[in-house]
Write an enzyme that holds these catalytic residues in place. Structure first.
Site, PDB file in Angstrom:
ATOM      1  N   ASP A  36       0.862  -1.181   0.000  1.00 36.19           N
ATOM      2  CA  ASP A  36       0.000   0.000   0.000  1.00 36.19           C
ATOM      3  C   ASP A  36       0.902   1.235   0.000  1.00 36.19           C
ATOM      4  O   ASP A  36       1.816   1.353   0.820  1.00 36.19           O
ATOM      5  CB  ASP A  36      -0.916  -0.015   1.244  1.00 36.19           C
ATOM      6  CG  ASP A  36      -2.058   0.981   1.124  1.00 36.19           C
ATOM      7  OD1 ASP A  36      -1.782   2.181   0.900  1.00 36.19           O
ATOM      8  OD2 ASP A  36      -3.219   0.569   1.251  1.00 36.19           O
ATOM      9  N   GLN A  99     -14.423   2.579   1.535  1.00 31.45           N
ATOM     10  CA  GLN A  99     -13.738   2.104   0.319  1.00 31.45           C
ATOM     11  C   GLN A  99     -13.467   3.279  -0.608  1.00 31.45           C
ATOM     12  O   GLN A  99     -14.336   4.136  -0.812  1.00 31.45           O
ATOM     13  CB  GLN A  99     -14.604   1.059  -0.406  1.00 31.45           C
ATOM     14  CG  GLN A  99     -13.875   0.390  -1.559  1.00 31.45           C
ATOM     15  CD  GLN A  99     -14.683  -0.718  -2.225  1.00 31.45           C
ATOM     16  OE1 GLN A  99     -15.868  -0.914  -1.934  1.00 31.45           O
ATOM     17  NE2 GLN A  99     -14.052  -1.444  -3.129  1.00 31.45           N
ATOM     18  N   HIS A 105     -10.181  -5.669  -2.832  1.00 28.62           N
ATOM     19  CA  HIS A 105      -8.831  -5.876  -2.306  1.00 28.62           C
ATOM     20  C   HIS A 105      -8.877  -6.170  -0.824  1.00 28.62           C
ATOM     21  O   HIS A 105      -9.773  -5.711  -0.113  1.00 28.62           O
ATOM     22  CB  HIS A 105      -7.931  -4.657  -2.572  1.00 28.62           C
ATOM     23  CG  HIS A 105      -8.495  -3.360  -2.088  1.00 28.62           C
ATOM     24  ND1 HIS A 105      -9.441  -2.651  -2.789  1.00 28.62           N
ATOM     25  CD2 HIS A 105      -8.265  -2.633  -0.966  1.00 28.62           C
ATOM     26  CE1 HIS A 105      -9.757  -1.545  -2.126  1.00 28.62           C
ATOM     27  NE2 HIS A 105      -9.058  -1.520  -1.005  1.00 28.62           N
ATOM     28  N   HIS A 107      -6.742  -5.750   2.665  1.00 30.48           N
ATOM     29  CA  HIS A 107      -5.622  -5.117   3.362  1.00 30.48           C
ATOM     30  C   HIS A 107      -5.021  -6.134   4.331  1.00 30.48           C
ATOM     31  O   HIS A 107      -5.759  -6.830   5.038  1.00 30.48           O
ATOM     32  CB  HIS A 107      -6.096  -3.932   4.210  1.00 30.48           C
ATOM     33  CG  HIS A 107      -6.630  -2.769   3.433  1.00 30.48           C
ATOM     34  ND1 HIS A 107      -5.885  -1.644   3.188  1.00 30.48           N
ATOM     35  CD2 HIS A 107      -7.839  -2.543   2.856  1.00 30.48           C
ATOM     36  CE1 HIS A 107      -6.614  -0.760   2.510  1.00 30.48           C
ATOM     37  NE2 HIS A 107      -7.812  -1.286   2.294  1.00 30.48           N
TER      38      HIS A 107
END
Ligand code: AMP
Ligand code: ZN
Length: 145
Positions: A36, A99, A105, A107
Site C-alpha cells: 500500500d 472504500q 482488495h 488489506h
C-alpha cells in the site's frame, strides 16, 4: 487481451497489468500482492484479484477460492519477514464503509504492541522503503514470478 474482466480506468487493474508502477511482492495466476503506497503501518500490503470486481459482494465464489489461500500465504510471509506482534486483515465494501478504490482488495496490516495505527490512504510512503519491505516479504513467499 486478458480473459477476465478489467476496467481501463481502474488504478488496481493498471497495477495488475504493470501499466503503473507499484512495489509488487509477487503474483499468482489469479492475484497480485503489492505494498500500500499510503500505509497504515510498515509492511501494509494489498492483495487484489487480477479480475476486476468492485467489492466482495460482487466477487464470484470460484474467484474467492483462488484468492483467500494466496492472502494466507502473504500474511504468513509478512509474519516471518518482519515479525509484527499481530496482523489485521480488513476490507471495505462501499464508499460509506471507507472504500476508495472500487476493485476488490484485502488489506494486510502488521501491528506492533503499543504502536498507534495510522489511517490508511493518507501519508505516502517512501517508494524505496516500500521496495525494500516488498523484497523482504517476497523472500519468504514461495510463489513463482
Ligand atoms: P480502500 O479502498 O479504502 O480499501 O483503500 C484503498 C487503498 O489503496 C488505500 O489504503 C490506498 O493507500 C491504496 N492505494 C491507492 N492507490 C494506490 C497505489 N497507486 N499504489 C498502492 N496503493 C494504493
Ligand atoms: Zn480494477
Amino acid at each position: 487481451m486478458a480473459e477476465y474482466p478489467t476496467d481501463p480506468n481502474c488504478i488496481f487493474c493498471k497495477i495488475a497489468s504493470g501499466d503503473i508502477p507499484a512495489a509488487v511482492i509477487g503474483e499468482t495466476e489469479h492475484v497480485v500482492a503489492f505494498m500500500d503506497a499510503f500505509p497504515s503501518s510498515r509492511g501494509h500490503t494489498l492483495v487484489i484479484p487480477k479480475a476486476h470486481y468492485p467489492n466482495l459482494l460482487e466477487m464470484p465464489k470460484e474467484e474467492l477460492q483462488s484468492f483467500m489461500a494466496p492472502v494466507q500465504d502473504v500474511t504468513r510471509a509478512i509474519q516471518t519477514a518482519i515479525q509484527p506482534d499481530g496482523i489485521v486483515l480488513n476490507q471495505f465494501n462501499g464508499k460509506a464503509a471507507g472504500q476508495t478504490v472500487f476493485h476488490y482488495h484485502q488489506h494486510i496490516v502488521p501491528r506492533w504492541q503499543g504502536q498507534d495505527r495510522r489511517s490508511h490512504g493518507k501519508d505516502q510512503a517512501d517508494p524505496e522503503e516500500l521496495k525494500a519491505v516488498a523484497t523482504a516479504i517476497r523472500a519468504e513467499l514461495d510463489w513463482e514470478r
